[in-house]
Design a protein around this motif. Structure first.
Motif, short mmCIF file in Angstrom:
data_model
loop_
_atom_site.label_atom_id
_atom_site.label_comp_id
_atom_site.label_asym_id
_atom_site.label_seq_id
_atom_site.Cartn_x
_atom_site.Cartn_y
_atom_site.Cartn_z
N GLU A 1 -17.55 -13.36 4.03
CA GLU A 1 -16.76 -13.76 5.20
C GLU A 1 -16.73 -15.27 5.35
O GLU A 1 -15.66 -15.87 5.58
CB GLU A 1 -17.36 -13.13 6.46
CG GLU A 1 -17.21 -11.62 6.54
CD GLU A 1 -18.08 -11.02 7.64
OE1 GLU A 1 -17.89 -9.83 7.95
OE2 GLU A 1 -18.94 -11.74 8.20
N TRP B 1 -9.33 -13.41 12.29
CA TRP B 1 -9.99 -12.53 11.32
C TRP B 1 -10.33 -11.19 11.96
O TRP B 1 -11.01 -11.14 12.98
CB TRP B 1 -11.26 -13.20 10.79
CG TRP B 1 -10.99 -14.35 9.87
CD1 TRP B 1 -11.03 -15.67 10.18
CD2 TRP B 1 -10.61 -14.27 8.49
NE1 TRP B 1 -10.71 -16.44 9.08
CE2 TRP B 1 -10.45 -15.60 8.03
CE3 TRP B 1 -10.40 -13.22 7.60
CZ2 TRP B 1 -10.08 -15.90 6.71
CZ3 TRP B 1 -10.03 -13.51 6.29
CH2 TRP B 1 -9.87 -14.84 5.86
N LEU B 2 -9.85 -10.12 11.36
CA LEU B 2 -10.19 -8.77 11.81
C LEU B 2 -11.58 -8.40 11.26
O LEU B 2 -12.08 -9.02 10.33
CB LEU B 2 -9.15 -7.78 11.32
CG LEU B 2 -7.69 -8.05 11.73
CD1 LEU B 2 -6.78 -6.97 11.20
CD2 LEU B 2 -7.57 -8.19 13.23
N THR C 1 -14.53 -7.07 9.15
CA THR C 1 -14.63 -6.84 7.72
C THR C 1 -14.78 -5.35 7.41
O THR C 1 -15.47 -4.62 8.12
CB THR C 1 -15.83 -7.61 7.14
OG1 THR C 1 -15.57 -9.01 7.28
CG2 THR C 1 -16.07 -7.29 5.67
N GLN D 1 -4.30 -0.74 6.82
CA GLN D 1 -4.16 -1.96 7.62
C GLN D 1 -2.81 -2.62 7.38
O GLN D 1 -2.14 -3.03 8.32
CB GLN D 1 -5.28 -2.94 7.29
CG GLN D 1 -5.21 -4.25 8.09
CD GLN D 1 -5.23 -4.00 9.59
OE1 GLN D 1 -6.23 -3.54 10.13
NE2 GLN D 1 -4.13 -4.27 10.27
N ARG E 1 -3.06 -13.29 10.65
CA ARG E 1 -4.10 -12.27 10.62
C ARG E 1 -4.73 -12.27 9.24
O ARG E 1 -4.07 -12.49 8.23
CB ARG E 1 -3.55 -10.87 10.89
CG ARG E 1 -2.81 -10.70 12.20
CD ARG E 1 -3.74 -10.57 13.39
NE ARG E 1 -2.97 -10.26 14.58
CZ ARG E 1 -2.33 -11.17 15.33
NH1 ARG E 1 -2.37 -12.45 14.98
NH2 ARG E 1 -1.66 -10.80 16.40
N GLN F 1 -8.15 -10.29 6.86
CA GLN F 1 -9.23 -9.31 6.82
C GLN F 1 -9.91 -9.36 5.45
O GLN F 1 -9.24 -9.37 4.41
CB GLN F 1 -8.72 -7.89 7.08
CG GLN F 1 -9.84 -6.87 7.22
CD GLN F 1 -9.34 -5.53 7.73
OE1 GLN F 1 -8.32 -5.01 7.26
NE2 GLN F 1 -10.05 -4.94 8.68
N THR G 1 -3.94 -10.93 4.09
CA THR G 1 -3.46 -11.85 5.12
C THR G 1 -2.02 -11.51 5.49
O THR G 1 -1.22 -11.13 4.63
CB THR G 1 -3.52 -13.32 4.67
OG1 THR G 1 -2.84 -13.45 3.40
CG2 THR G 1 -4.95 -13.79 4.52
#
Length: 388
Positions: free
Chosen positions: A29, A44-45, A47, A223, A352, A354, A369
């Motif tokens: 991350e 950031w969503l 992980t 997602q 966004r 992840q 992204t």
């Protein structure tokens, strides 16, 4: 996770295996956030973590040893086989079938390929497991000579391992450091392995690419589908589409979806999976050349890119920057090239992101992204003051 092979220095591929898993995730991350720190406002969503063991749905086993005692695993520095049949990151269903495949190789008289001496037949055994537990097995051979023996002994193998649905012989006559050749000879009537992920069932043919972690891949596709559904584009391109994972998850009534993939084998798989979806099409071709040849009228509202580790490169990044595309979803297995490509597209802002841990116990990571085009500043009408 404990691994006897790692402890014995027989295999050190999982370089982070001694790092506690929560620390692995935190480090990934932080690395991704640092590489994309130039993009203010990127949210950031949470992980997506992976199972720590049994997550690999594909085993690429180098065959060594002797015809009587073959090894399935890797080769050491001297070209000798190191057996890794109980590798803990490989799916349990694959580990269970490997001893049966080794005995099959002995019965069929498949002499392991001796790399230093350049003789022998059986180079690799490749096994893929579907989320259903069904298996695809591919024997990578130097020549066609063993095919008759493979066919002779195959019924016994299929009786012993009924989850094996697809078997092929892949031909790799050249002596070079690659896993497979260009030709697959089907040995079973069935030639595709069904890979259901959430609401979509993908079809995997022998030479088609598929993510090695089904658990994380399902969440990646879900997602991206949520992002696309929230935007509601009328048209989508899925570049580097593989077997159509993103394209099929983004399909919706009335939405035109087109997938482009250089592998004709993968395109054939994708077309079969989309056979009941009239608005979804796939074509074989180079993603960059396809995009560069398009006219502004042909360009979609949203583009999904899922390139190899080298990234999309300056040509495709430049095309996206200058195009009429409003949104881009970039799924990357290399955050370094992702950061480079994003820097080449300043008009497309990451909003966004992840991190998805597709490859536990290694430094590798998947990053998704969502980019949106920055609206150009409105031009004010010229003031009439001072005009004569």
């Amino acid at each position: 996770m404990q691994c006897s092979y790692y402890d014995a220095h027989a295999c050190r591929s999982c370089t982070l295996i001694e790092v506690p898993y929560p620390d692995q995730l935190r480090d990934k991350e932080e690395r991704c956030a640092e590489l994309l720190a130039a993009h203010a406002g990127l949210e950031w969503l949470p992980t997506v973590a992976s199972p720590q063991a049994g997550y690999r749905n594909k085993a690429k086993m180098v065959v060594g040893g002797t015809a009587e005692r073959p090894t399935f695993g890797i080769l050491d520095g001297d070209g000798r086989g190191v057996d890794l049949r109980d590798c803990p990151v490989v799916a349990p269903g694959i580990r269970a079938v490997l001893p049966l495949l080794a005995r099959f190789a002995v019965r069929a008289g498949l002499a392991p390929y001796d790399v230093p001496r350049r003789r022998g037949e059986l180079k690799h055994v490749l096994v893929t497991e579907s989320p259903t537990g069904d298996l695809m097995v591919r024997f990578v051979l130097r020549t066609e000579r063993p095919l008759a023996r493979l066919r002779e002994h195959l019924p016994q193998l299929l009786e012993q391992a009924p989850r094996i649905r697809v078997v092929t012989a892949n031909l790799l006559p050249e002596h070079k450091a690659v896993v497979e050749g260009d030709v697959d000879v089907p040995l079973t009537e069935r030639t595709t392995l069904t890979m259901p992920l959430g609401p979509v069932a993908l079809d995997l043919r022998p030479q088609s690419f598929f993510q090695t972690n089904s658990h994380v891949a399902a969440q990646l596709y879900a997602q991206v589908a949520r992002w696309v559904e929230a935007i509601g584009p009328a048209s989508v391109w899925d570049l580097y589409c593989g077997v159509g994972g993103f394209a099929l998850h983004c399909a919706a009534p009335g939405r035109r979806v087109l997938g482009i993939e250089v592998s004709a084998e993968a395109v054939q798989s994708a077309r079969h999976a989309a056979r009941d979806l009239p608005d979804v099409e796939f074509a074989a071709g180079d993603a960059t050349r396809f995009a560069l040849a398009s006219s502004p009228e042909q360009q979609p509202e949203l583009v999904v890119v899922n390139p190899p580790r080298r990234g999309i490169g300056p040509e495709l990044a430049g095309w996206l920057e200058a195009s009429t595309v409003r949104h881009v979803v970039y799924s990357s297995c290399n955050p370094v090239t992702l950061a480079r490509d994003l820097a080449a597209m300043p008009s497309l802002r990451p909003v966004r992101g992840q991190v998805l841990d597709m490859f536990p116990h290694t430094p590798h990571v998947e990053v998704a992204t969502l980019l949106e085009r920055v609206r150009p500043r409105a031009t004010r009408p010229a003031s009439s003051a001072g005009r004569g």
